[in-house]
Design a protein around this motif. Structure first.
Motif, mmCIF file in Angstrom:
data_model
loop_
_atom_site.group_PDB
_atom_site.id
_atom_site.type_symbol
_atom_site.label_atom_id
_atom_site.label_comp_id
_atom_site.label_asym_id
_atom_site.label_seq_id
_atom_site.Cartn_x
_atom_site.Cartn_y
_atom_site.Cartn_z
ATOM 1 N N GLY A 88 0.819 -1.213 0.000
ATOM 2 C CA GLY A 88 0.000 0.000 0.000
ATOM 3 C C GLY A 88 0.848 1.256 0.000
ATOM 4 O O GLY A 88 2.060 1.211 0.205
ATOM 5 N N GLY A 89 0.187 2.377 -0.195
ATOM 6 C CA GLY A 89 0.859 3.681 -0.178
ATOM 7 C C GLY A 89 -0.017 4.682 0.549
ATOM 8 O O GLY A 89 -0.994 4.314 1.221
ATOM 9 N N ARG A 90 0.316 5.949 0.384
ATOM 10 C CA ARG A 90 -0.433 6.995 1.099
ATOM 11 C C ARG A 90 -1.917 6.995 0.730
ATOM 12 O O ARG A 90 -2.775 7.229 1.573
ATOM 13 C CB ARG A 90 0.191 8.369 0.812
ATOM 14 C CG ARG A 90 1.447 8.622 1.619
ATOM 15 C CD ARG A 90 1.982 10.027 1.383
ATOM 16 N NE ARG A 90 3.170 10.283 2.172
ATOM 17 C CZ ARG A 90 3.174 10.826 3.393
ATOM 18 N NH1 ARG A 90 2.037 11.201 3.953
ATOM 19 N NH2 ARG A 90 4.301 11.028 4.041
ATOM 20 N N GLY A 91 -2.206 6.737 -0.563
ATOM 21 C CA GLY A 91 -3.603 6.744 -1.006
ATOM 22 C C GLY A 91 -4.419 5.659 -0.303
ATOM 23 O O GLY A 91 -5.584 5.882 0.079
ATOM 24 N N PRO A 143 0.697 -3.111 10.350
ATOM 25 C CA PRO A 143 1.780 -3.976 10.843
ATOM 26 C C PRO A 143 3.084 -3.610 10.142
ATOM 27 O O PRO A 143 3.074 -2.867 9.150
ATOM 28 C CB PRO A 143 1.330 -5.380 10.423
ATOM 29 C CG PRO A 143 0.443 -5.163 9.246
ATOM 30 C CD PRO A 143 -0.198 -3.800 9.409
ATOM 31 N N SER A 144 4.180 -4.139 10.661
ATOM 32 C CA SER A 144 5.449 -3.945 9.966
ATOM 33 C C SER A 144 5.326 -4.541 8.561
ATOM 34 O O SER A 144 4.730 -5.611 8.381
ATOM 35 C CB SER A 144 6.582 -4.632 10.728
ATOM 36 O OG SER A 144 7.721 -4.704 9.897
ATOM 37 N N GLU A 145 5.909 -3.879 7.592
ATOM 38 C CA GLU A 145 5.800 -4.347 6.206
ATOM 39 C C GLU A 145 6.460 -5.708 6.010
ATOM 40 O O GLU A 145 6.158 -6.405 5.057
ATOM 41 C CB GLU A 145 6.389 -3.316 5.230
ATOM 42 C CG GLU A 145 7.797 -2.835 5.516
ATOM 43 C CD GLU A 145 7.848 -1.647 6.473
ATOM 44 O OE1 GLU A 145 7.054 -1.622 7.443
ATOM 45 O OE2 GLU A 145 8.688 -0.754 6.254
ATOM 46 N N ILE A 146 7.374 -6.093 6.949
ATOM 47 C CA ILE A 146 8.041 -7.381 6.738
ATOM 48 C C ILE A 146 7.379 -8.541 7.499
ATOM 49 O O ILE A 146 7.705 -9.692 7.254
ATOM 50 C CB ILE A 146 9.562 -7.303 7.048
ATOM 51 C CG1 ILE A 146 9.823 -6.769 8.452
ATOM 52 C CG2 ILE A 146 10.272 -6.437 6.023
ATOM 53 C CD1 ILE A 146 11.322 -6.750 8.800
ATOM 54 N N THR A 147 6.451 -8.246 8.405
ATOM 55 C CA THR A 147 5.772 -9.332 9.142
ATOM 56 C C THR A 147 4.251 -9.089 9.225
ATOM 57 O O THR A 147 3.698 -8.967 10.323
ATOM 58 C CB THR A 147 6.324 -9.444 10.582
ATOM 59 O OG1 THR A 147 6.203 -8.151 11.199
ATOM 60 C CG2 THR A 147 7.755 -9.913 10.634
ATOM 61 N N PRO A 148 3.564 -9.051 8.082
ATOM 62 C CA PRO A 148 2.141 -8.672 8.137
ATOM 63 C C PRO A 148 1.170 -9.842 8.291
ATOM 64 O O PRO A 148 -0.043 -9.622 8.431
ATOM 65 C CB PRO A 148 1.930 -8.026 6.758
ATOM 66 C CG PRO A 148 2.854 -8.792 5.861
ATOM 67 C CD PRO A 148 4.046 -9.192 6.698
ATOM 68 N N LEU A 149 1.665 -11.107 8.249
ATOM 69 C CA LEU A 149 0.738 -12.218 7.983
ATOM 70 C C LEU A 149 -0.280 -12.473 9.090
ATOM 71 O O LEU A 149 -1.462 -12.704 8.816
ATOM 72 C CB LEU A 149 1.528 -13.497 7.663
ATOM 73 C CG LEU A 149 2.469 -13.379 6.450
ATOM 74 C CD1 LEU A 149 3.121 -14.713 6.138
ATOM 75 C CD2 LEU A 149 1.741 -12.832 5.224
ATOM 76 N N THR A 150 0.155 -12.432 10.344
ATOM 77 C CA THR A 150 -0.822 -12.721 11.407
ATOM 78 C C THR A 150 -1.824 -11.573 11.574
ATOM 79 O O THR A 150 -2.976 -11.812 11.948
ATOM 80 C CB THR A 150 -0.117 -13.007 12.749
ATOM 81 O OG1 THR A 150 0.884 -12.007 12.965
ATOM 82 C CG2 THR A 150 0.501 -14.389 12.769
ATOM 83 N N THR A 151 -1.397 -10.360 11.288
ATOM 84 C CA THR A 151 -2.337 -9.235 11.407
ATOM 85 C C THR A 151 -3.397 -9.325 10.308
ATOM 86 O O THR A 151 -4.574 -8.999 10.527
ATOM 87 C CB THR A 151 -1.580 -7.894 11.349
ATOM 88 O OG1 THR A 151 -0.492 -7.962 12.270
ATOM 89 C CG2 THR A 151 -2.471 -6.737 11.738
ATOM 90 N N LEU A 152 -2.987 -9.799 9.129
ATOM 91 C CA LEU A 152 -3.980 -10.011 8.060
ATOM 92 C C LEU A 152 -4.949 -11.126 8.444
ATOM 93 O O LEU A 152 -6.151 -11.046 8.182
ATOM 94 C CB LEU A 152 -3.272 -10.345 6.745
ATOM 95 C CG LEU A 152 -2.531 -9.165 6.104
ATOM 96 C CD1 LEU A 152 -1.657 -9.642 4.950
ATOM 97 C CD2 LEU A 152 -3.509 -8.089 5.627
ATOM 98 N N LYS A 153 -4.420 -12.156 9.083
ATOM 99 C CA LYS A 153 -5.295 -13.239 9.550
ATOM 100 C C LYS A 153 -6.270 -12.705 10.612
ATOM 101 O O LYS A 153 -7.451 -13.070 10.626
ATOM 102 C CB LYS A 153 -4.432 -14.380 10.119
ATOM 103 C CG LYS A 153 -5.184 -15.493 10.802
ATOM 104 C CD LYS A 153 -5.974 -16.355 9.845
ATOM 105 C CE LYS A 153 -6.844 -17.354 10.598
ATOM 106 N NZ LYS A 153 -7.823 -18.028 9.756
ATOM 107 N N GLY A 211 2.297 -1.594 3.903
ATOM 108 C CA GLY A 211 3.170 -0.730 3.115
ATOM 109 C C GLY A 211 4.286 -0.162 3.960
ATOM 110 O O GLY A 211 4.333 -0.375 5.170
ATOM 111 N N PRO A 212 5.181 0.579 3.336
ATOM 112 C CA PRO A 212 6.348 1.095 4.052
ATOM 113 C C PRO A 212 5.967 2.119 5.112
ATOM 114 O O PRO A 212 5.056 2.940 4.908
ATOM 115 C CB PRO A 212 7.183 1.749 2.953
ATOM 116 C CG PRO A 212 6.380 1.722 1.716
ATOM 117 C CD PRO A 212 5.142 0.937 1.925
#
Ligand SMILES: NC(=O)c1ccc[n+]([C@@H]2O[C@H](COP(=O)([O-])OP(=O)(O)OC[C@H]3O[C@@H](n4cnc5c(N)ncnc54)[C@H](O)[C@@H]3O)[C@@H](O)[C@H]2O)c1
Ligand SMILES: C[N+](C)(C)CC=O
Length: 494
Positions: free
Chosen positions: A39-42, A177-187, A207-208
């Motif tokens: 993602g980004g700012r938009g 979440p941190s861009e490098i560890t998003p998986l559990t937050t998506l779950k 996103g960053p």
């Protein structure tokens, strides 16, 4: 295993507006385990607007607290049901052992239960008004739209410390979440959807940090930003938040002292010194990475510690015999190596580790050997700065006051522990330490009932406990004059 999970905005599964995506890696072997939208700012703006509408139309904050509690409790039950899947996902994404991730998931379900239980216990307060025929009461209301930014080391745990109380209080949230560890937050977003939170109440964006996180920190439509992460990012967020004077809660780093007095239970102190540092390869804000050991036992303690450290088993977090996994990334491994070099240059004595392991099966991952430095002094960078890796330093002290002064001698004040059998010393030292949590004859203990947060530059505000809920509320004083009489102060003949 390859997952593809979109972001969650306004109860809708959403790809990035740009169409960009990011690969997610397993730190054990650098293999790709997922692809997610970048993602980004938009995208952040879209999520903020959804949360703003959900808050301003009042559907969620206006619900009776018992109803909110019911949904938060339903979510807790879903987390509990899926805890094994969540734990495995967390370990794949972060590299920590699956046993550690299982503890995290158990704790996380408990956090949602705790705040579901607190949600309808806020009764407000009646004040003794100094004026006749008036009433005065104080109520707490949800603060509004909250931006919740989490780090990579305890991805779902740290996010849950924010999400559970924010929802219980009646806020609407945008979680990053941190861009490098998003998986559990998506779950977790999937579980929120299943639980039935109204559209816009829970949003998860990816996103960053410098774009998506910055948008949350800057946006005038966000009322509170709660951040867990590094001190430099925390300062950037404070500056960005100044634009609309949003409330800021910060959980930052630590350089936590663990003091071993010579009257301590020696074997227990050694055992817990290891527990203090090596969970998740030392990537813990409260890691007791700075050992202070009293003269009389110093050499024996260091030898015993070195012996135990040399036997720590490195490996895949999914193997039952593994005690310590990799660090999170190549970039982070480079940072840890850099600190080790600087410690050697500054004159610390390297007693163990200090390098990547040579075992062939660990070569693809970001492993670093458990590392022990002695003869450290408080002017060294390795003593002052957060390494966030499997590295422990030992400083020597003689008197109790010297230990307290050394312990307090950094910019941080997150946690501290000490070991003694002397009850008077327990009181004196606990009072002398400038830290948000002090452990006596223990280390690295935290639970949802007790507040957590830092003194000094370790942060602002408190998570967990009742204070964790209060962070997400505004205090309102309501004064009612039910026998108002004219005053004729201005423009009337007296
Ligand atoms: N005090 C605590 O309870 C606690 C708990 C866990 C971790 N931590 C700290 O977290 C740090 C490690 O985490 P990290 O490396 O993920 O931290 P980090 O500061 O690099 O990143 C944390 C989060 O902030 C985001 N971010 C980065 N730049 C941003 C910006 N300009 N604006 C808004 N958001 C931005 C990142 O994308 C990430 O989601 C360590 O210092 C550790 O001590 C503290
Ligand atoms: C707060 N804690 C200990 C769960 C994780 C710190 O990184």
């Amino acid at each position: 295993m390859m997952r593809t999970t979109p972001m969650y905005i306004n109860s809708t599964w959403t790809e990035a507006l740009s169409g960009d995506s990011r690969e997610i890696y397993n730190p054990f072997d650098a293999s790709v385990i997922a692809r997610v939208p970048e993602g980004g700012r938009g995208d952040a703006h879209k999520a903020i607007q959804a949360a703003r509408r959900a808050f301003d139309t009042g559907q969620w904050p206006g619900q009776p607290a018992v109803e909110r509690a019911r949904l938060v409790f339903t979510l807790a039950e879903a987390i509990d049901r899926d805890r094994e899947e969540l734990a495995r996902l967390e370990s794949l994404d972060s590299g920590k052992t699956v046993e550690e991730s299982r503890w995290d998931m158990e704790e996380i379900a408990g956090i949602f239960r705790y705040y579901a239980g607190l949600a309808d216990k806020e009764h407000g307060e009646v004040i003794a008004s100094p004026f006749p025929q008036t009433t005065s009461k104080v109520v707490r209301e949800p603060v509004g739209v909250c931006g919740l930014i989490a780090p990579w080391n305890y991805p779902l745990l740290q996010a849950s410390w924010k999400i559970a109380p924010a929802l219980a209080a009646g806020c609407t949230i945008v979680v990053k979440p941190s861009e490098i560890t998003p998986l559990t937050t998506l779950k977790l977003a999937e579980l929120c959807h299943e639980a039935g939170f109204p559209p816009g109440v829970v949003n998860v964006i990816l996103g960053p940090g410098a774009e998506v996180g910055a948008q949350l920190a800057e946006s005038p439509d966000v009322d509170l930003i709660s951040f867990t992460g590094g001190i430099a990012t925390g300062k950037t967020i404070m500056r960005a938040a100044a634009g609309n004077v949003k409330k800021v809660a910060l959980e930052l780093g630590g350089k936590n002292p663990n003091i071993i007095f010579d009257d301590a239970d020696f074997d227990l102190a050694v055992d817990y010194a290891l527990n203090g540092v090596f969970f998740h390869a030392g990537q813990i804000c409260s890691a007791g990475a700075r050992l202070l050991v009293q003269d009389a036992i110093h050499d024996r303690f260091v030898a015993a510690l070195r012996d135990r450290m040399s036997r720590i088993v490195l490996g895949n977090g999914f193997d039952a015999q593994t005690e310590m996994g990799p660090v999170i990334s190549q970039e982070h491994l480079d940072k840890v190596e850099h600190y080790v070099e600087s410690a050697c240059q500054e004159g610390a004595s390297l007693l163990l580790g200090g390098q990547r392991p040579s075992a062939p099966e660990l070569q693809n991952g970001y492993f670093f050997e458990p590392t022990l430095f002695s003869e450290c002094t408080s002017d060294m960078r390795i003593v002052q700065e957060e390494v966030f890796g499997p590295v422990v330093t030992v400083e020597r002290f003689t008197t109790e006051q010297e230990a307290i002064d050394l312990a307090n001698g950094t910019i941080y004040g997150l946690s501290a522990g000490f070991w003694t059998r002397d009850p008077d010393r327990m009181e004196r030292v606990a009072q002398g330490l400038r830290a948000g949590t002090v452990w006596i004859n223990d280390f690295n203990v935290y639970f949802v009932q007790a507040p957590w947060g830092g003194f000094k530059q370790s942060g602002i505000g408190r998570e967990l406990g009742r204070s964790g809920l209060e962070e997400y509320t505004e205090v309102k004083h309501i004064y009612h004059n039910y026998a108002t009489r004219p005053v004729h102060w201005f423009g009337a003949a007296r």
